[in-house]
Design a protein around this motif. Structure first.
Motif, PDB file in Angstrom:
ATOM      1  N   GLY A  68       0.835  -1.222  -0.091  1.00  0.00           N
ATOM      2  CA  GLY A  68       0.089   0.032  -0.093  1.00  0.00           C
ATOM      3  C   GLY A  68       0.765   1.222  -0.046  1.00  0.00           C
ATOM      4  O   GLY A  68       0.412   2.422   0.525  1.00  0.00           O
ATOM      5  N   VAL A  69       2.066   1.047  -0.531  1.00  0.00           N
ATOM      6  CA  VAL A  69       2.895   2.500  -0.597  1.00  0.00           C
ATOM      7  C   VAL A  69       3.274   2.612  -2.059  1.00  0.00           C
ATOM      8  O   VAL A  69       3.362   1.590  -2.970  1.00  0.00           O
ATOM      9  CB  VAL A  69       4.157   2.299   0.244  1.00  0.00           C
ATOM     10  CG1 VAL A  69       3.607   2.482   1.712  1.00  0.00           C
ATOM     11  CG2 VAL A  69       4.804   1.115  -0.035  1.00  0.00           C
ATOM     12  N   GLN A  70       3.700   3.739  -2.248  1.00  0.00           N
ATOM     13  CA  GLN A  70       4.352   4.022  -3.594  1.00  0.00           C
ATOM     14  C   GLN A  70       5.870   4.135  -3.668  1.00  0.00           C
ATOM     15  O   GLN A  70       6.533   4.582  -2.584  1.00  0.00           O
ATOM     16  CB  GLN A  70       4.092   5.546  -4.054  1.00  0.00           C
ATOM     17  CG  GLN A  70       2.469   5.930  -4.455  1.00  0.00           C
ATOM     18  CD  GLN A  70       2.103   5.467  -5.676  1.00  0.00           C
ATOM     19  OE1 GLN A  70       2.917   5.841  -6.819  1.00  0.00           O
ATOM     20  NE2 GLN A  70       0.731   5.202  -5.801  1.00  0.00           N
ATOM     21  N   ILE A  71       6.617   3.702  -4.770  1.00  0.00           N
ATOM     22  CA  ILE A  71       8.105   3.731  -4.601  1.00  0.00           C
ATOM     23  C   ILE A  71       8.668   5.160  -5.061  1.00  0.00           C
ATOM     24  O   ILE A  71       8.336   5.603  -6.301  1.00  0.00           O
ATOM     25  CB  ILE A  71       8.782   2.621  -5.515  1.00  0.00           C
ATOM     26  CG1 ILE A  71       8.330   1.116  -5.029  1.00  0.00           C
ATOM     27  CG2 ILE A  71      10.353   2.618  -5.549  1.00  0.00           C
ATOM     28  CD1 ILE A  71       9.062   0.194  -5.476  1.00  0.00           C
ATOM     29  N   GLU A  72       9.600   5.351  -4.448  1.00  0.00           N
ATOM     30  CA  GLU A  72      10.432   6.608  -4.664  1.00  0.00           C
ATOM     31  C   GLU A  72      11.883   6.006  -5.363  1.00  0.00           C
ATOM     32  O   GLU A  72      12.593   5.677  -4.264  1.00  0.00           O
ATOM     33  CB  GLU A  72      10.544   7.661  -3.806  1.00  0.00           C
ATOM     34  CG  GLU A  72      11.116   9.030  -4.500  1.00  0.00           C
ATOM     35  CD  GLU A  72      10.816  10.059  -3.170  1.00  0.00           C
ATOM     36  OE1 GLU A  72       9.815  10.372  -2.720  1.00  0.00           O
ATOM     37  OE2 GLU A  72      12.032  10.495  -2.936  1.00  0.00           O
ATOM     38  N   TRP A  73      12.068   6.073  -6.300  1.00  0.00           N
ATOM     39  CA  TRP A  73      13.541   5.048  -6.725  1.00  0.00           C
ATOM     40  C   TRP A  73      14.633   6.166  -6.466  1.00  0.00           C
ATOM     41  O   TRP A  73      14.572   7.216  -6.972  1.00  0.00           O
ATOM     42  CB  TRP A  73      13.524   4.479  -8.229  1.00  0.00           C
ATOM     43  CG  TRP A  73      12.418   3.474  -8.359  1.00  0.00           C
ATOM     44  CD1 TRP A  73      11.327   3.393  -8.916  1.00  0.00           C
ATOM     45  CD2 TRP A  73      12.949   2.068  -7.975  1.00  0.00           C
ATOM     46  NE1 TRP A  73      10.828   2.161  -8.623  1.00  0.00           N
ATOM     47  CE2 TRP A  73      11.840   1.264  -8.210  1.00  0.00           C
ATOM     48  CE3 TRP A  73      13.960   1.399  -7.620  1.00  0.00           C
ATOM     49  CZ2 TRP A  73      11.712  -0.076  -8.116  1.00  0.00           C
ATOM     50  CZ3 TRP A  73      14.041   0.233  -7.207  1.00  0.00           C
ATOM     51  CH2 TRP A  73      12.909  -0.784  -7.512  1.00  0.00           C
ATOM     52  N   ARG A  74      15.945   5.509  -6.127  1.00  0.00           N
ATOM     53  CA  ARG A  74      17.102   5.927  -6.099  1.00  0.00           C
ATOM     54  C   ARG A  74      17.910   4.931  -7.045  1.00  0.00           C
ATOM     55  O   ARG A  74      18.059   3.765  -6.901  1.00  0.00           O
ATOM     56  CB  ARG A  74      17.892   6.037  -4.840  1.00  0.00           C
ATOM     57  CG  ARG A  74      16.840   7.073  -3.926  1.00  0.00           C
ATOM     58  CD  ARG A  74      17.197   8.463  -3.934  1.00  0.00           C
ATOM     59  NE  ARG A  74      16.725   9.175  -2.744  1.00  0.00           N
ATOM     60  CZ  ARG A  74      15.464   9.708  -2.772  1.00  0.00           C
ATOM     61  NH1 ARG A  74      14.618   9.468  -3.823  1.00  0.00           N
ATOM     62  NH2 ARG A  74      15.060  10.325  -1.820  1.00  0.00           N
ATOM     63  N   VAL A  75      18.960   5.598  -7.706  1.00  0.00           N
ATOM     64  CA  VAL A  75      19.854   4.936  -8.325  1.00  0.00           C
ATOM     65  C   VAL A  75      21.184   5.132  -8.161  1.00  0.00           C
ATOM     66  O   VAL A  75      21.443   6.285  -8.403  1.00  0.00           O
ATOM     67  CB  VAL A  75      19.551   4.933  -9.890  1.00  0.00           C
ATOM     68  CG1 VAL A  75      20.867   4.285 -10.922  1.00  0.00           C
ATOM     69  CG2 VAL A  75      18.079   4.382 -10.347  1.00  0.00           C
ATOM     70  N   LEU A  76      22.192   4.253  -7.654  1.00  0.00           N
ATOM     71  CA  LEU A  76      23.467   4.471  -7.077  1.00  0.00           C
ATOM     72  C   LEU A  76      24.440   3.378  -7.589  1.00  0.00           C
ATOM     73  O   LEU A  76      23.985   2.374  -7.820  1.00  0.00           O
ATOM     74  CB  LEU A  76      23.194   4.640  -5.795  1.00  0.00           C
ATOM     75  CG  LEU A  76      22.874   5.916  -5.182  1.00  0.00           C
ATOM     76  CD1 LEU A  76      21.363   5.622  -4.627  1.00  0.00           C
ATOM     77  CD2 LEU A  76      23.500   6.853  -4.374  1.00  0.00           C
TER      78      LEU A  76
END
Ligand code: ARG
Length: 253
Positions: A68-76
């Protein structure tokens, strides 16, 4: 008095260390989970044009939906991913990290989202087994279990490290090394993607379980991810995503 202030200081330190990681309840309230990946490990996490995609990207999206959540992506870069959990820069890492005793000291792993292992890839059909690597130059990605396991092989002439697995692959394609040790499914997709390069896949050097990681001790988040993983494995979502990227179901059995 001195003892009292010491105890107070220690308590403050401990609370700070424990309370930093966001619990699942806090993440849920916020409505978004921050997930970090590398974006350079096809077919698991990579870019198609400007779009982050891959098996692990779709699996994480399916898990988030159940949670029940949205993803905020980080790319590293690969070697920055686990360290960032400690600094609470993101809540979860999904980047084909295998569960190892060493890493388990620093982070908490959930249940595995797939099972695989390191295989040998070469252009020379005579190199198939770990023994055949004797006297050979082998390319691997820095910080991976491929590096650790190839270093254990006594006869290898040289292990060449590359920041990205795709650079290790390029080194093999251009003939700068004799072999590349990588994930079985990464190898399979490289063989398919460059069918004319004459790459051959040899034996497993070792097998491993791959799992998402969260900050060490973040039990509520581990439990929430495990529950979501069970749900997508039971309702056909996992199988569909796995077949889309791998042509088979790669869950641990
Ligand atoms: N499975 C290997 C490990 O645990 C390699 C992971 C590589 N992942 C990546 N995103 N490049 O070390």
């Amino acid at each position: 008095m001195r003892l009292l202030s010491r105890i107070l200081a220690l308590t403050l330190c401990l609370t700070a260390a424990i309370s930093e990681a966001r619990t699942f309840e806090e993440i849920k309230q916020d409505g978004k989970i921050i997930v970090a990946t590398e974006g350079a490990f096809p077919p698991f996490n990579f870019f198609r044009g400007p779009t982050l995609t891959g098996f692990e990207v779709d699996i994480a999206e399916a898990l988030a939906k159940k949670m029940g959540v949205q993803i905020e992506w980080r790319v590293l870069a690969f070697d920055a991913l686990l360290a960032g959990l400690r600094q609470d820069r993101w809540d979860m890492v999904i980047a084909s990290f295998a569960i190892t005793p060493e890493r388990s000291k620093a982070v908490s792993f959930t249940d595995p989202h797939y099972c695989s292992g390191g295989v040998i890839v070469t252009k020379n059909p005579a190199i198939r087994t770990a023994q055949d690597l004797t006297g050979k130059v082998v390319a691997v990605q820095t910080g991976t279990t491929y590096l650790a396991n190839v270093q254990k092989l006594a006869g290898v002439k040289e292990v060449k490290n590359f920041p990205k697995d795709t650079d290790a692959r390029t080194a093999l394609m251009s003939g700068r090394v004799d072999a590349w040790v990588t994930d079985k499914f990464a190898a399979k997709s490289a063989l398919e993607a460059s069918a004319s390069a004459g790459l051959k896949m040899g034996d497993f050097v070792f097998v491993e379980q791959i799992a998402p990681a969260v900050r060490k001790g973040n039990t509520s988040l581990v439990q929430a991810i495990n529950k979501a993983l069970q749900e997508i494995m039971a309702d056909g979502t996992y199988e569909a995503i796995s077949k889309k990227y791998l042509n088979e179901d790669i869950r641990c059995r």
